[in-house]
Design a protein around this motif. Structure first.
Motif, PDB file in Angstrom:
ATOM      1  N   GLU A  39       0.904  -1.256   0.235  1.00  0.00           N
ATOM      2  CA  GLU A  39      -0.034  -0.036  -0.082  1.00  0.00           C
ATOM      3  C   GLU A  39       1.025   1.092   0.057  1.00  0.00           C
ATOM      4  N   GLU A  40       1.978   1.103   0.752  1.00  0.00           N
ATOM      5  CA  GLU A  40       2.894   2.514   0.715  1.00  0.00           C
ATOM      6  C   GLU A  40       3.559   2.852  -0.614  1.00  0.00           C
ATOM      7  N   LYS A  41       3.930   1.489  -1.219  1.00  0.00           N
ATOM      8  CA  LYS A  41       4.640   1.607  -2.715  1.00  0.00           C
ATOM      9  C   LYS A  41       3.407   2.306  -3.646  1.00  0.00           C
ATOM     10  N   SER A  42       2.304   1.636  -3.312  1.00  0.00           N
ATOM     11  CA  SER A  42       1.097   2.299  -4.316  1.00  0.00           C
ATOM     12  C   SER A  42       0.704   3.858  -4.217  1.00  0.00           C
ATOM     13  N   ASP A  43       0.872   4.137  -2.776  1.00  0.00           N
ATOM     14  CA  ASP A  43       0.562   5.507  -2.572  1.00  0.00           C
ATOM     15  C   ASP A  43       1.684   6.320  -3.082  1.00  0.00           C
ATOM     16  N   GLN A  44       2.989   5.893  -3.022  1.00  0.00           N
ATOM     17  CA  GLN A  44       4.001   6.624  -3.627  1.00  0.00           C
ATOM     18  C   GLN A  44       3.883   6.630  -4.900  1.00  0.00           C
ATOM     19  N   GLU A  45       3.745   5.593  -5.646  1.00  0.00           N
ATOM     20  CA  GLU A  45       3.399   5.712  -7.253  1.00  0.00           C
ATOM     21  C   GLU A  45       2.257   6.826  -7.585  1.00  0.00           C
ATOM     22  N   ARG A  46       1.262   6.681  -6.994  1.00  0.00           N
ATOM     23  CA  ARG A  46       0.151   7.663  -7.298  1.00  0.00           C
ATOM     24  C   ARG A  46       0.582   9.071  -6.983  1.00  0.00           C
ATOM     25  N   ALA A  47       1.384   9.410  -5.905  1.00  0.00           N
ATOM     26  CA  ALA A  47       2.105  10.655  -5.601  1.00  0.00           C
ATOM     27  C   ALA A  47       2.865  11.171  -6.863  1.00  0.00           C
ATOM     28  N   SER A  48       3.912  10.197  -7.271  1.00  0.00           N
ATOM     29  CA  SER A  48       4.693  10.636  -8.310  1.00  0.00           C
ATOM     30  C   SER A  48       3.906  10.858  -9.779  1.00  0.00           C
ATOM     31  N   ALA A  49       2.824  10.155  -9.914  1.00  0.00           N
ATOM     32  CA  ALA A  49       2.118  10.236 -11.083  1.00  0.00           C
ATOM     33  C   ALA A  49       1.289  11.432 -10.991  1.00  0.00           C
ATOM     34  N   LYS A  50       0.888  11.932  -9.835  1.00  0.00           N
ATOM     35  CA  LYS A  50      -0.055  13.058  -9.651  1.00  0.00           C
ATOM     36  C   LYS A  50       0.851  14.232 -10.060  1.00  0.00           C
ATOM     37  N   GLU A  51       2.094  14.267  -9.344  1.00  0.00           N
ATOM     38  CA  GLU A  51       3.039  15.402  -9.573  1.00  0.00           C
ATOM     39  C   GLU A  51       3.570  15.387 -10.933  1.00  0.00           C
ATOM     40  N   ALA A  52       3.728  14.183 -11.725  1.00  0.00           N
ATOM     41  CA  ALA A  52       4.064  14.498 -13.032  1.00  0.00           C
ATOM     42  C   ALA A  52       2.955  14.899 -13.963  1.00  0.00           C
ATOM     43  N   ALA A  53       1.669  14.678 -13.609  1.00  0.00           N
ATOM     44  CA  ALA A  53       0.596  15.171 -14.430  1.00  0.00           C
ATOM     45  C   ALA A  53       0.399  16.766 -14.198  1.00  0.00           C
ATOM     46  N   GLU A  54       0.780  17.123 -12.892  1.00  0.00           N
ATOM     47  CA  GLU A  54       0.653  18.721 -12.508  1.00  0.00           C
ATOM     48  C   GLU A  54       1.736  19.408 -13.415  1.00  0.00           C
ATOM     49  N   LYS A  55       2.924  18.887 -13.576  1.00  0.00           N
ATOM     50  CA  LYS A  55       3.995  19.510 -14.249  1.00  0.00           C
ATOM     51  C   LYS A  55       3.723  19.657 -15.787  1.00  0.00           C
ATOM     52  N   GLN A  56       2.816  18.367 -16.216  1.00  0.00           N
ATOM     53  CA  GLN A  56       2.744  18.888 -17.759  1.00  0.00           C
ATOM     54  C   GLN A  56       1.643  19.771 -17.975  1.00  0.00           C
ATOM     55  N   ARG A  57       1.016  20.440 -17.036  1.00  0.00           N
ATOM     56  CA  ARG A  57      -0.215  21.297 -17.178  1.00  0.00           C
ATOM     57  C   ARG A  57       0.331  22.494 -17.404  1.00  0.00           C
TER      58      ARG A  57
END
Length: 57
Positions: A39-57
């Motif tokens: 679950e911690e690994k999944s949360d970290q992956e979600r957070a990094s994906a969210k950061e990447a999506a925000e940088k693309q905006r």
């Protein structure tokens, strides 16, 4: 009702409850740390994906 039949069914029911409780206890003890780590690994992956999506905006 026959008392012997009642004792037999009560014994079977009690045995089922106890064995189920023991299995649940063993599985939680064995696999709960693994589940938390995943679950911690999944949360970290979600957070990094969210950061990447925000940088693309």
């Amino acid at each position: 009702m026959n008392a012997d039949v009642f004792v037999l069914f009560f014994n079977a029911f009690l045995t089922t409850l106890i064995s189920s409780g023991i299995v649940i206890w063993i599985l939680r003890k064995k696999y709960l740390p693994v589940i938390k780590k995943l679950e911690e690994k999944s949360d970290q992956e979600r957070a990094s994906a969210k950061e990447a999506a925000e940088k693309q905006r």
